[in-house]
Design an enzyme around this catalytic site. Structure first.
Site, PDB file in Angstrom:
ATOM      1  N   LYS A 111     -14.748 -36.697  -9.960  1.00 21.63           N
ATOM      2  CA  LYS A 111     -15.481 -37.298 -11.086  1.00 21.63           C
ATOM      3  C   LYS A 111     -16.964 -37.082 -10.860  1.00 21.63           C
ATOM      4  CE  LYS A 111     -14.455 -39.912 -14.719  1.00 21.63           C
ATOM      5  NZ  LYS A 111     -13.126 -39.954 -15.340  1.00 21.63           N
TER       6      LYS A 111
HETATM    7  N1  GLU Z   1     -12.286 -38.165 -18.444  1.00 25.56           N
HETATM    8  C1  GLU Z   1     -10.869 -38.150 -18.668  1.00 25.56           C
HETATM    9  C2  GLU Z   1     -10.183 -39.108 -17.723  1.00 25.56           C
HETATM   10  O1  GLU Z   1     -10.779 -40.009 -17.176  1.00 25.56           O
HETATM   11  C3  GLU Z   1     -10.295 -36.738 -18.654  1.00 25.56           C
HETATM   12  C4  GLU Z   1     -10.401 -36.026 -17.353  1.00 25.56           C
HETATM   13  C5  GLU Z   1     -10.022 -34.566 -17.394  1.00 25.56           C
HETATM   14  O2  GLU Z   1      -9.523 -34.119 -18.425  1.00 25.56           O
HETATM   15  O3  GLU Z   1     -10.231 -33.897 -16.400  1.00 25.56           O
HETATM   16  O4  GLU Z   1      -8.992 -39.040 -17.556  1.00 25.56           O
END
Ligand code: GLU
Length: 425
Positions: A111
């Site tokens: 993240k």
């Molecule tokens: N931000 C989204 C989540 O928290 C999608 C993450 C992604 O597609 O890599 O799941």
């Protein structure tokens, strides 16, 4: 030697660690695996100097955390928000590891984010922040190393700026590094709605196993951004009555059911700046958290973290909670839900439609072959329904709540890969 447990003053990281240690203990996970999985493989902090529209220089802080690559490349979004910090990114990266493992897709967890108040920057400034951030994290991202995606306040356009910047730096097109791009540029039909479709699919499966007809079931949705708005739309399409929604402007109630199409039209009007301010189809109540106490069958928190806590969980009237946001429930809030017999479908199961959709996009980008929206949605619904039923059955078998069952399943899958691959050198 006993495990020295990590702690954090950051609410989301503290929740992440507490949930992990609790499940690991219940599973009897070895100390070595606990030590490995409670830490992140790599954390990068960057500075992002930008010339603002008025000519002044501002430096923003950015982060990218890779929690685990045991199963595959790190995967997870990048958010732009004034609360972004390293601890929050780590907590969200840890959640991605469990989310991808539980979803059964070949990724680890990561993240990132930039600490910025998006209401205070222009589009040009946002582009500069996006491009400089992409250049700063360039050494550690790649289709087979770390694949970011949108998250809070980032969208397809931001993913295009990221992709374009790195492609130009490497002098080759790199479409599979970022997912959540628009269909016009290596994106996938269906990705924009994917998280909401997944959350709604989970809720409908839950109603089915509980013997409740989705037609006429009442739901309240906190948040009307990408996740909340599409969750509300798909619930309404399934026949449910959306009796309350909220966003930063406040909470909106209508026991007869909110017209979700009208709410979409309202936020699409540029004058309303993507907010429900002044929405006529419902009764207005001050504060985005009033919706949490709505009289309904299912409460769907689809906004920020730490919304359901030890301070407010006892006032919740819903029988079910389906978590569209990441970390909406703190452990003390969760304990109250458990004591009240409220069934909570955890975030990393309920909102995994987004990353499953990202996986579809990555597959298409790597092969250069694109699917129809029908194919995309059909596969997404099938995976989400199967995953929900798997965790439901496992929770019954182990006699634990859904959150604990989901953690145990996900942690085991990651631990198995770590054991199989071995500790490096
Ligand atoms: N931000 C989204 C989540 O928290 C999608 C993450 C992604 O597609 O890599 O799941």
């Amino acid at each position: 030697m006993a495990v020295v447990k990590r702690t954090s003053s950051n609410s989301e990281l503290s929740t992440a660690l507490e949930n992990f240690y609790g499940a690991a203990e219940e599973m009897g996970l070895s100390e070595g695996l606990i030590e490995i999985l409670s830490r992140s493989e790599r954390m990068l902090c960057v500075s992002i100097p930008i010339e603002m529209d008025d000519g002044s220089i501002k430096v923003f802080e950015g982060f990218r955390v890779q929690h685990s690559s045991a199963i595959g490349p790190a995967k997870g979004g990048i958010r732009f928000d004034h609360e972004v910090c390293l601890d929050e990114c780590e907590a969200l990266g840890i959640a991605m590891t469990w989310k991808c493992a539980l979803a059964g897709i070949p990724y680890g967890g990561g993240k990132g984010g930039v600490c910025v108040d998006v209401t205070k920057i222009s589009k040009k400034e946002k582009e500069k922040i996006s491009r400089t951030f992409a250049a700063r994290i360039e050494p550690i991202v790649g289709a087979w190393t770390d694949v970011p995606a949108p998250d809070m306040n980032t969208d397809g356009q931001v993913m295009v700026w990221f992709t374009d910047t790195i492609s130009k730096m490497r002098n080759r097109l790199e479409p599979a590094i970022f997912t959540g791009k628009p269909p016009l540029f290596w994106g996938s039909l269906g990705r924009n709605e994917a998280t909401g479709l997944g959350v709604a699919t989970c809720a409908i499966e839950l109603l089915k196993v509980e013997g409740i007809d989705p037609k006429g079931a009442t739901v309240a949705v906190q948040g009307f951004g990408n996740v909340g708005s599409f969750t509300a739309k798909f619930m309404a399409e399934a026949g449910a009555k959306v009796v309350a929604v909220s966003d930063l402007s406040g909470s909106y109630f209508n026991p007869a059911g909110i017209d979700i199409k009208a709410a979409f039209d309202h936020i699409s009007n540029p004058a309303n700046k993507k907010l429900l301010t002044g929405f006529a189809g419902a009764e207005f109540k001050e504060g985005g958290d009033a919706v949490i106490f709505a009289d309904c069958d299912i409460l769907m928190p689809c906004a920020g973290g730490s919304q359901i806590t030890g301070k407010n969980a006892d006032k919740i009237k819903a029988k079910y909670i389906v978590e569209g946001a990441n970390y909406p429930t703190t452990p003390d809030g969760d304990a109250i839900l458990k004591s009240k017999g409220i069934i909570a479908i955890p975030d990393f199961l309920a909102n995994s439609g987004g990353v499953i959709g990202s996986y579809f996009e990555w597959c298409q980008d790597l092969s250069g072959y694109f699917w129809s929206k029908e194919e995309y949605n059909e596969r997404l619904v099938k995976i989400m329904s199967n995953n929900f039923r798997d965790v439901w059955a496992y929770a019954k078998e182990k006699n634990v709540v859904m959150r604990r069952a989901a953690f145990m399943k996900a942690i085991q899958r990651v631990a198995d890969r770590v054991e199989m691959r071995g500790v490096f050198m």
